[in-house]
Scaffold this motif. Structure first.
Motif, PDB file in Angstrom:
ATOM      1  N   PHE A 205      -2.824 -27.431  -0.501  1.00 19.66           N
ATOM      2  CA  PHE A 205      -2.300 -28.523   0.328  1.00 19.66           C
ATOM      3  C   PHE A 205      -2.677 -29.884  -0.257  1.00 19.66           C
ATOM      4  O   PHE A 205      -1.847 -30.798  -0.318  1.00 19.66           O
ATOM      5  N   PHE A 206      -3.919 -30.044  -0.684  1.00 21.27           N
ATOM      6  CA  PHE A 206      -4.385 -31.352  -1.135  1.00 21.27           C
ATOM      7  C   PHE A 206      -4.177 -31.604  -2.626  1.00 21.27           C
ATOM      8  O   PHE A 206      -4.298 -32.749  -3.068  1.00 21.27           O
ATOM      9  N   ASN A 207      -3.857 -30.581  -3.392  1.00 18.58           N
ATOM     10  CA  ASN A 207      -3.720 -30.770  -4.838  1.00 18.58           C
ATOM     11  C   ASN A 207      -2.295 -30.632  -5.359  1.00 18.58           C
ATOM     12  O   ASN A 207      -1.974 -31.171  -6.425  1.00 18.58           O
ATOM     13  N   GLU A 208      -1.449 -29.912  -4.645  1.00 17.25           N
ATOM     14  CA  GLU A 208      -0.070 -29.720  -5.093  1.00 17.25           C
ATOM     15  C   GLU A 208       0.831 -30.820  -4.525  1.00 17.25           C
ATOM     16  O   GLU A 208       0.433 -31.590  -3.646  1.00 17.25           O
ATOM     17  N   THR A 209       2.046 -30.880  -5.026  1.00 18.24           N
ATOM     18  CA  THR A 209       3.030 -31.846  -4.531  1.00 18.24           C
ATOM     19  C   THR A 209       4.111 -31.121  -3.729  1.00 18.24           C
ATOM     20  O   THR A 209       4.413 -29.951  -3.981  1.00 18.24           O
ATOM     21  N   TYR A 210       4.703 -31.862  -2.785  1.00 19.70           N
ATOM     22  CA  TYR A 210       5.772 -31.333  -1.945  1.00 19.70           C
ATOM     23  C   TYR A 210       6.943 -32.310  -1.988  1.00 19.70           C
ATOM     24  O   TYR A 210       6.794 -33.465  -2.390  1.00 19.70           O
ATOM     25  N   GLN A 211       8.097 -31.827  -1.572  1.00 20.17           N
ATOM     26  CA  GLN A 211       9.283 -32.677  -1.544  1.00 20.17           C
ATOM     27  C   GLN A 211       9.839 -32.735  -0.123  1.00 20.17           C
ATOM     28  O   GLN A 211       9.833 -31.726   0.596  1.00 20.17           O
ATOM     29  N   VAL A 212      10.309 -33.925   0.253  1.00 21.05           N
ATOM     30  CA  VAL A 212      10.991 -34.077   1.540  1.00 21.05           C
ATOM     31  C   VAL A 212      12.288 -33.282   1.478  1.00 21.05           C
ATOM     32  O   VAL A 212      13.101 -33.463   0.574  1.00 21.05           O
ATOM     33  N   SER A 213      12.473 -32.383   2.426  1.00 22.94           N
ATOM     34  CA  SER A 213      13.680 -31.541   2.436  1.00 22.94           C
ATOM     35  C   SER A 213      14.798 -32.247   3.190  1.00 22.94           C
ATOM     36  O   SER A 213      14.616 -33.325   3.761  1.00 22.94           O
ATOM     37  N   GLY A 214      15.966 -31.618   3.187  1.00 23.79           N
ATOM     38  CA  GLY A 214      17.080 -32.157   3.949  1.00 23.79           C
ATOM     39  C   GLY A 214      17.003 -31.812   5.423  1.00 23.79           C
ATOM     40  O   GLY A 214      17.826 -32.288   6.218  1.00 23.79           O
ATOM     41  N   LYS A 215      16.021 -31.003   5.811  1.00 19.54           N
ATOM     42  CA  LYS A 215      15.877 -30.594   7.212  1.00 19.54           C
ATOM     43  C   LYS A 215      14.857 -31.496   7.900  1.00 19.54           C
ATOM     44  O   LYS A 215      13.736 -31.095   8.222  1.00 19.54           O
ATOM     45  N   CYS A 216      15.266 -32.739   8.106  1.00 17.63           N
ATOM     46  CA  CYS A 216      14.388 -33.735   8.729  1.00 17.63           C
ATOM     47  C   CYS A 216      15.125 -34.435   9.856  1.00 17.63           C
ATOM     48  O   CYS A 216      16.322 -34.722   9.750  1.00 17.63           O
ATOM     49  N   ASP A 217      14.416 -34.720  10.936  1.00 20.76           N
ATOM     50  CA  ASP A 217      14.996 -35.456  12.048  1.00 20.76           C
ATOM     51  C   ASP A 217      13.876 -36.170  12.790  1.00 20.76           C
ATOM     52  O   ASP A 217      12.739 -36.234  12.325  1.00 20.76           O
ATOM     53  N   ARG A 218      14.195 -36.685  13.969  1.00 17.62           N
ATOM     54  CA  ARG A 218      13.197 -37.427  14.738  1.00 17.62           C
ATOM     55  C   ARG A 218      12.082 -36.520  15.252  1.00 17.62           C
ATOM     56  O   ARG A 218      11.001 -37.001  15.593  1.00 17.62           O
ATOM     57  N   MET A 219      12.306 -35.239  15.275  1.00 17.19           N
ATOM     58  CA  MET A 219      11.272 -34.318  15.729  1.00 17.19           C
ATOM     59  C   MET A 219      10.224 -34.082  14.647  1.00 17.19           C
ATOM     60  O   MET A 219       9.018 -34.035  14.932  1.00 17.19           O
ATOM     61  N   GLY A 220      10.647 -33.930  13.397  1.00 15.19           N
ATOM     62  CA  GLY A 220       9.684 -33.682  12.332  1.00 15.19           C
ATOM     63  C   GLY A 220      10.339 -33.639  10.969  1.00 15.19           C
ATOM     64  O   GLY A 220      11.560 -33.500  10.851  1.00 15.19           O
ATOM     65  N   PHE A 221       9.512 -33.769   9.934  1.00 14.75           N
ATOM     66  CA  PHE A 221       9.961 -33.694   8.544  1.00 14.75           C
ATOM     67  C   PHE A 221       9.441 -32.395   7.940  1.00 14.75           C
ATOM     68  O   PHE A 221       8.234 -32.149   7.918  1.00 14.75           O
ATOM     69  N   ARG A 222      10.369 -31.570   7.435  1.00 15.42           N
ATOM     70  CA  ARG A 222       9.992 -30.341   6.739  1.00 15.42           C
ATOM     71  C   ARG A 222       9.851 -30.629   5.251  1.00 15.42           C
ATOM     72  O   ARG A 222      10.668 -31.347   4.667  1.00 15.42           O
ATOM     73  N   LEU A 223       8.829 -30.070   4.640  1.00 19.26           N
ATOM     74  CA  LEU A 223       8.576 -30.280   3.219  1.00 19.26           C
ATOM     75  C   LEU A 223       8.749 -28.978   2.456  1.00 19.26           C
ATOM     76  O   LEU A 223       8.401 -27.904   2.959  1.00 19.26           O
ATOM     77  N   ASP A 224       9.293 -29.084   1.261  1.00 11.92           N
ATOM     78  CA  ASP A 224       9.425 -27.934   0.360  1.00 11.92           C
ATOM     79  C   ASP A 224       8.318 -27.990  -0.686  1.00 11.92           C
ATOM     80  O   ASP A 224       7.930 -29.077  -1.140  1.00 11.92           O
ATOM     81  N   GLY A 225       7.822 -26.820  -1.077  1.00 16.00           N
ATOM     82  CA  GLY A 225       6.772 -26.766  -2.078  1.00 16.00           C
ATOM     83  C   GLY A 225       6.022 -25.457  -2.018  1.00 16.00           C
ATOM     84  O   GLY A 225       6.429 -24.509  -1.324  1.00 16.00           O
ATOM     85  N   PRO A 226       4.904 -25.355  -2.723  1.00 14.18           N
ATOM     86  CA  PRO A 226       4.147 -24.095  -2.749  1.00 14.18           C
ATOM     87  C   PRO A 226       3.607 -23.736  -1.376  1.00 14.18           C
ATOM     88  O   PRO A 226       3.139 -24.604  -0.632  1.00 14.18           O
ATOM     89  N   PRO A 227       3.687 -22.465  -0.984  1.00 14.37           N
ATOM     90  CA  PRO A 227       3.188 -22.054   0.336  1.00 14.37           C
ATOM     91  C   PRO A 227       1.670 -22.207   0.435  1.00 14.37           C
ATOM     92  O   PRO A 227       0.942 -22.055  -0.542  1.00 14.37           O
ATOM     93  N   ILE A 228       1.221 -22.512   1.651  1.00 14.23           N
ATOM     94  CA  ILE A 228      -0.204 -22.697   1.928  1.00 14.23           C
ATOM     95  C   ILE A 228      -0.751 -21.392   2.499  1.00 14.23           C
ATOM     96  O   ILE A 228      -0.270 -20.896   3.533  1.00 14.23           O
ATOM     97  N   GLU A 229      -1.734 -20.860   1.864  1.00 12.94           N
ATOM     98  CA  GLU A 229      -2.268 -19.541   2.224  1.00 12.94           C
ATOM     99  C   GLU A 229      -3.147 -19.620   3.464  1.00 12.94           C
ATOM    100  O   GLU A 229      -3.977 -20.519   3.606  1.00 12.94           O
ATOM    101  N   THR A 230      -2.966 -18.645   4.356  1.00 13.19           N
ATOM    102  CA  THR A 230      -3.791 -18.565   5.570  1.00 13.19           C
ATOM    103  C   THR A 230      -4.703 -17.340   5.487  1.00 13.19           C
ATOM    104  O   THR A 230      -4.509 -16.447   4.661  1.00 13.19           O
TER     105      THR A 230
END
Length: 367
Positions: A205-230
């Motif tokens: 999360f803190f070292n990789e880069t993400y991109q603003v996706s086209g799925k964004c609105d007033r509710m929230g911005f979705r980002l594309d990039g490497p998945p964050i492991e849980t």
């Protein structure tokens, strides 16, 4: 007296700084997506920072004014024109009755704001706010976005004069947004569910880069990039969602929650974006790269304090005395009773020069 929407633009709504105090009842705050731009626009026309403004996204409206007033435009560069002539943003400008304000596609940014002197658009307050909540259909203009033919009246019918108009401009505000930079850095306070992510997931999360996706609105911005492991999935018992909360659903890609966010959510939150950086995010078009930088709560609070001091400095700056800052009509109205009172008081008195001449003659005779 007010303005008519000849063309409504895309999702043009009335917004202020949000409807606070009702998250517990299930009402999202709404409010301006870019609160920095909304506050700047209001400051430029001598409104209170929380006064309602018009917010538009990706395509601005075409508005005809039915009364003279002053306006200011802030946010993204929508290449505004007044009666067909280009006009600058972040500057207070006079508008005549019948003038047409139009916007093009944004050269930079995604959200634009229009403030009108005298308090902005006149709409009913719902739960203490003028903000439009589109999901609930409350606030703003009948709880919806503008449509062609809508009429918005102003809080003040006519604003003929704005003191120190030449000072009502803000220079280099675009430098804050760094539009020329293809990458934006967002400062994040880690938590509250960081322990549900693996060390590798937090590093991602803190070292990789993400991109603003086209799925964004007033509710929230979705980002594309490497998945964050849980550790064992990201589902949690639903809890409150703050502005800027970074939810990570099971697919591992972050969603940053914004003005029209839900009040509670059941996905783990790896951090919360500092409120001062939210405008940089919402003015980022799809494809812009995003990086995250960890900060403490105290550092985030200090950033907020500095922004507040910045707004106070802007308020003082736009009120600086300047050439043309005095209204001849107002000056005449204020001076008239003073001059009349002095004239009445001096009625029948000899002029000082006559008094001196008389005293001089008396001295000569006595000699």
């Amino acid at each position: 007296m007010g303005m008519t929407a000849n063309k409504p633009g895309i999702c043009t709504t009335v917004q202020d700084l949000g409807r606070t105090g009702y998250l517990g009842s299930g009402f999202s705050p709404s409010g301006a997506m870019d609160q920095r731009a909304a506050v700047c626009a209001n400051i430029l026309v001598d409104n209170e920072p929380h006064a309602p403004v018009l917010e538009f996204c990706l395509a601005g409206p075409m508005l005809r004014f039915t009364t003279p007033t002053y306006i200011a435009i802030a946010g993204g560069d929508f290449r505004p024109t007044l009666d067909g002539m280009p006009i600058p943003a972040y500057t207070a400008l006079p508008v005549k009755r019948g003038s047409m304000l139009a916007f093009g596609a944004p050269a930079t940014g995604c959200y634009g704001y229009l403030a009108v002197a005298g308090g902005g658009p006149k709409v009913p307050r719902v739960m203490g706010s003028a903000s439009t909540n589109l999901k609930c259909g409350i606030g703003g203009l009948k709880g919806r976005a503008l449509t062609a033919g809508d009429y918005l009246s102003f809080e003040t019918r006519i604003t003929e004069y704005l003191p120190n108009l030449a000072s009502h401009r803000i220079e280099d505000e675009d430098a804050y947004y760094e539009h020329e930079n293809p990458q934006v850095t967002l400062r994040v306070v880690p938590g509250p569910q960081t322990d549900l992510f693996t060390d590798e997931g937090v590093r991602t999360f803190f070292n990789e880069t993400y991109q603003v996706s086209g799925k964004c609105d007033r509710m929230g911005f979705r980002l594309d990039g490497p998945p964050i492991e849980t550790v064992a999935g990201s589902d949690i018992i639903s809890d409150g969602i703050a502005l800027g909360a970074v939810q990570v659903p099971n697919h591992g890609r972050p969603i940053i929650m914004l003005a029209d966010r839900q009040t509670t959510g059941g996905y783990a939150k790896i951090g919360t974006v500092a409120s001062v950086d939210i405008p940089k995010l919402v003015q980022s078009p799809p494809g812009r790269t995003v990086r995250f930088e960890a900060v403490t709560v105290q550092e985030a609070q200090e950033l907020y304090r500095k922004e507040h001091l910045h707004f106070r400095a802007l308020e003082k700056m736009v009120r600086r005395p300047c050439y043309g800052g005095v209204s001849p009509r107002k000056t005449a109205r204020r001076l008239t009773p003073i001059l009349e009172a002095q004239a009445l008081d001096a009625a029948g008195r000899p002029l000082w020069i006559e008094t001196e001449k008389t005293a001089h003659h008396r001295t000569k005779r006595s000699e």
